[in-house]
Design a protein around this motif. Structure first.
Motif, mmCIF file in Angstrom:
data_model
loop_
_atom_site.group_PDB
_atom_site.id
_atom_site.type_symbol
_atom_site.label_atom_id
_atom_site.label_comp_id
_atom_site.label_asym_id
_atom_site.label_seq_id
_atom_site.Cartn_x
_atom_site.Cartn_y
_atom_site.Cartn_z
ATOM 1 N N ALA A 315 0.898 -1.076 -0.150
ATOM 2 C CA ALA A 315 0.003 0.084 0.058
ATOM 3 C C ALA A 315 0.891 1.291 0.208
ATOM 4 N N LEU A 316 1.868 1.303 0.658
ATOM 5 C CA LEU A 316 2.880 2.470 0.691
ATOM 6 C C LEU A 316 3.525 2.726 -0.640
ATOM 7 N N VAL A 317 3.842 1.538 -1.225
ATOM 8 C CA VAL A 317 4.607 1.520 -2.451
ATOM 9 C C VAL A 317 3.530 2.001 -3.792
ATOM 10 N N LEU A 318 2.362 1.514 -3.704
ATOM 11 C CA LEU A 318 1.392 1.919 -4.546
ATOM 12 C C LEU A 318 1.090 3.354 -4.336
ATOM 13 N N GLY A 319 0.976 3.715 -3.238
ATOM 14 C CA GLY A 319 0.556 5.084 -3.066
ATOM 15 C C GLY A 319 1.496 6.221 -3.428
ATOM 16 N N ALA A 320 2.677 5.962 -3.205
ATOM 17 C CA ALA A 320 3.886 6.773 -3.863
ATOM 18 C C ALA A 320 3.998 6.729 -5.262
ATOM 19 N N LEU A 321 3.804 5.390 -5.816
ATOM 20 C CA LEU A 321 3.980 5.248 -7.357
ATOM 21 C C LEU A 321 2.988 6.014 -7.882
ATOM 22 N N SER A 322 1.691 6.004 -7.304
ATOM 23 C CA SER A 322 0.546 6.607 -7.872
ATOM 24 C C SER A 322 0.745 8.121 -8.180
ATOM 25 N N SER A 323 1.282 8.819 -6.990
ATOM 26 C CA SER A 323 1.427 10.261 -6.959
ATOM 27 C C SER A 323 2.447 10.872 -7.791
ATOM 28 N N CYS A 324 3.513 9.950 -8.143
ATOM 29 C CA CYS A 324 4.695 9.968 -9.060
ATOM 30 C C CYS A 324 3.991 10.176 -10.540
ATOM 31 N N LEU A 325 3.146 8.980 -10.827
ATOM 32 C CA LEU A 325 2.757 8.879 -12.091
ATOM 33 C C LEU A 325 1.602 10.028 -12.424
ATOM 34 N N CYS A 326 0.772 10.043 -11.411
ATOM 35 C CA CYS A 326 -0.308 10.980 -11.821
ATOM 36 C C CYS A 326 0.330 12.611 -11.877
ATOM 37 N N TYR A 327 1.411 12.858 -11.144
ATOM 38 C CA TYR A 327 1.950 14.370 -11.288
ATOM 39 C C TYR A 327 2.336 14.399 -12.746
ATOM 40 N N TRP A 328 2.804 13.259 -13.304
ATOM 41 C CA TRP A 328 3.560 13.200 -14.550
ATOM 42 C C TRP A 328 2.298 13.400 -15.604
ATOM 43 N N ALA A 329 1.481 12.774 -15.308
ATOM 44 C CA ALA A 329 -0.004 12.812 -16.083
ATOM 45 C C ALA A 329 -0.710 14.043 -16.295
ATOM 46 N N LEU A 330 -0.502 14.853 -15.206
ATOM 47 C CA LEU A 330 -0.989 16.055 -15.297
ATOM 48 C C LEU A 330 -0.077 17.218 -16.257
ATOM 49 N N THR A 331 0.798 16.776 -16.462
ATOM 50 C CA THR A 331 1.813 17.864 -17.299
ATOM 51 C C THR A 331 1.301 17.602 -18.911
ATOM 52 N N LEU A 332 0.706 16.359 -19.182
ATOM 53 C CA LEU A 332 0.426 16.210 -20.378
ATOM 54 C C LEU A 332 -0.469 17.021 -21.296
ATOM 55 N N LYS A 333 -1.372 17.480 -20.077
ATOM 56 C CA LYS A 333 -2.579 18.615 -20.608
ATOM 57 C C LYS A 333 -1.847 19.568 -21.414
ATOM 58 N N THR A 334 -0.934 20.217 -20.898
ATOM 59 C CA THR A 334 -0.471 21.479 -21.310
ATOM 60 C C THR A 334 0.360 20.710 -22.901
ATOM 61 N N ARG A 335 1.126 19.903 -22.590
ATOM 62 C CA ARG A 335 1.944 19.343 -23.615
ATOM 63 C C ARG A 335 1.159 18.983 -25.010
ATOM 64 N N PHE A 336 -0.073 18.416 -24.847
ATOM 65 C CA PHE A 336 -0.988 17.855 -25.845
ATOM 66 C C PHE A 336 -2.132 18.836 -25.993
ATOM 67 N N GLY A 337 -2.447 19.837 -25.231
ATOM 68 C CA GLY A 337 -3.195 20.474 -25.428
ATOM 69 C C GLY A 337 -4.906 20.261 -25.172
ATOM 70 N N TYR A 338 -5.085 19.011 -24.531
ATOM 71 C CA TYR A 338 -6.492 18.686 -24.179
ATOM 72 C C TYR A 338 -6.776 19.069 -22.739
ATOM 73 N N ASP A 339 -8.101 19.470 -22.804
ATOM 74 C CA ASP A 339 -8.526 20.209 -21.478
ATOM 75 C C ASP A 339 -9.147 19.146 -20.767
ATOM 76 N N ASP A 340 -8.599 18.492 -19.826
ATOM 77 C CA ASP A 340 -9.310 17.773 -18.689
ATOM 78 C C ASP A 340 -9.302 18.479 -17.470
ATOM 79 N N SER A 341 -10.564 19.483 -17.390
ATOM 80 C CA SER A 341 -10.326 20.572 -16.663
ATOM 81 C C SER A 341 -10.149 20.255 -15.070
ATOM 82 N N LEU A 342 -10.499 19.343 -14.416
ATOM 83 C CA LEU A 342 -10.230 19.048 -13.050
ATOM 84 C C LEU A 342 -9.654 17.703 -12.886
ATOM 85 N N ASP A 343 -8.944 17.429 -13.825
ATOM 86 C CA ASP A 343 -8.066 16.123 -14.015
ATOM 87 C C ASP A 343 -8.759 14.858 -13.254
#
Length: 442
Positions: A315-343
């Motif tokens: 559970a500790l590892v999954l929580g940490a990995l999820s934050s890392c991956l989700c943080y990176w995923a949120l940067t894709l909005k600006t890079r690709f220009g799609y508007d997932d308004s509230l992520d």
């Protein structure tokens, strides 16, 4: 026989789970008072997540759209709440029909045949209402990706049809006793409380809808600042509390499995929140409130499918990995220009998708031993990963194709996206004739 006994002992959100030995006596009508009490509480906790989600989303949009955004969540209580009673419970947990695409049980139509039914010590009315709260919040999640630019009538039509043609079939496949995804491999797809059924399906649909509708006017050149981060933080707190009912309630009992699911939920949420703080401290030299609540959600969504089978370390590892991956995923909005308004896609879809797959490598040994016995051969992480990936692929295919079709049909009939002038004025005033803030002269 071993295969059936193993499935019966598994934790899922389906109404067929056999309860473990209870410390509470059965009442005269066969009701296990301990498990029933916990399920009543769990049902209320999952309901609490609805206003929690409304506050979370409502605080993140601009002032002129706060009420319309919150209404997108609240209206699901009415629309899906009625559909669930009329046909939803039957479509999801009835016996397979039409080649297993849906289920159907005439006793579940209008809940007409369960008035005196007690299932494994729990009145079936409670099971039906608990499952109904899952059905309510799932389409509401999608609204986070299309906020500030959709017609209210089009949105209502969308969530109603999406529930019937995406949620109901997927729920049947994963959680119904004869659902085909529950019956593949040694013990079927592992999805305790809706990693696939809820978060991945909603996340993928959110991305498709956001791409179809296009971005809000000014995105990404204009910064859209949250109107009330205090409300968003309160909403995140309510979601964290409600998630204990969401995950631990999905054991449909009150025992060891319940304790495991509750503990893993807390551990993963804390790990996700802390990891996001560390990421922001490293990159920006400061910790933001929005980042913190994003980390909470990242930790919660990743453990949703896995809370019944992983240990605290996992559970500790999954929580940490999820934050890392989700943080990176949120940067894709600006890079690709799609508007997932509230992520919705960036957190719910990505984070829970990670949990669905990665749980395969953190399953407790006792579960794997039972899976091997059920399969009649050695069953390892990569065997289960193949099963999980099958469920993931099917979920993505169903959610994306049906969502695209619904968006097209609704846009051509009722209308889905508002016109540019309405978007500029704000949906609170245009669609609801109200404002969320400000004094009004008497």
């Amino acid at each position: 026989m071993m295969r059936n006994r193993f499935r019966t002992a598994m934790m899922t959100a389906g109404a067929w789970v056999v309860l473990k030995g209870s410390a509470f006596a059965l009442s005269g009508d066969g009701v296990d008072t301990g498990s029933t009490s916990w399920m009543l509480i769990s049902t209320a906790l999952v309901l609490l997540m609805v206003p929690g989600l409304a506050m979370f989303y409502g605080g993140l949009v601009r002032t002129k759209n706060v009420l319309s955004t919150m209404m997108h969540t609240f209206v699901a209580l009415a629309v899906i709440g009625v559909l669930w009673v009329v046909c939803g419970y039957s479509l999801t947990f009835g016996k397979s029909i039409l080649g297993g695409f849906w289920g159907w049980n005439p006793d579940y139509f209008l809940l007409s045949g369960i008035d005196s039914t007690v299932t494994d010590g729990i009145p079936e009315y409670i099971i039906a209402m608990f499952q109904g709260k899952f059905a309510i919040i799932t389409p509401a999640l999608i609204s986070g990706a299309i906020a500030e630019r959709v017609q209210f009538r089009g949105y209502i039509a969308f969530i109603a049809l999406w529930f019937l043609f995406v949620y109901a079939p997927l729920c049947h496949w994963v959680w119904a006793p004869d659902g085909w995804l529950l019956n593949i491999g040694a013990a079927g797809v592992i999805d305790l409380a809706g990693g696939l059924v809820i978060h991945v399906s909603a996340g993928i649909s959110a991305l498709v809808a956001a791409l179809y509708l296009g971005p809000r006017k000014g995105f990404p050149r204009t910064a859209f600042h949250p109107n009330n981060l205090v409300m968003t933080m309160m909403g995140a707190g309510l979601l964290w509390v409600g998630w204990f009912g969401f995950n631990a309630g999905s054991t449909l009992g009150s025992g060891l499995d319940t304790a495991r699911a509750l503990a893993m939920t807390q551990i993963s949420a804390a790990s996700g929140a802390l990891t996001w703080l560390v990421i922001e401290a490293w990159i920006f030299k400061k910790a933001t409130a929005l980042g913190f609540v994003s980390g909470i959600l990242a930790g919660l969504v990743v453990i949703t499918p896995a809370a019944g089978v992983v240990l605290p370390g996992g559970a500790l590892v999954l929580g940490a990995l999820s934050s890392c991956l989700c943080y990176w995923a949120l940067t894709l909005k600006t890079r690709f220009g799609y508007d997932d308004s509230l992520d919705c896609f960036g957190i719910h879809g990505v984070g829970s998708g990670l949990g669905v797959l990665m749980l395969s490598f953190f399953i407790r040994d006792s579960w794997m031993a039972e899976a091997s016995a059920a399969a009649g051969k050695a069953w390892g992480p990569f065997d289960q990963l193949l099963v999980q990936a099958t469920g993931m692929g099917v979920t993505i295919l169903l959610a994306s194709s049906v969502t695209l079709l619904l968006c097209f049909v609704i846009e051509k009939t009722l209308g889905f996206r508002v016109d540019e002038e309405s978007e500029l004025i704000g949906l609170d005033q245009v669609l609801h004739g109200e404002t969320g803030y400000g004094l009004v002269k008497s």
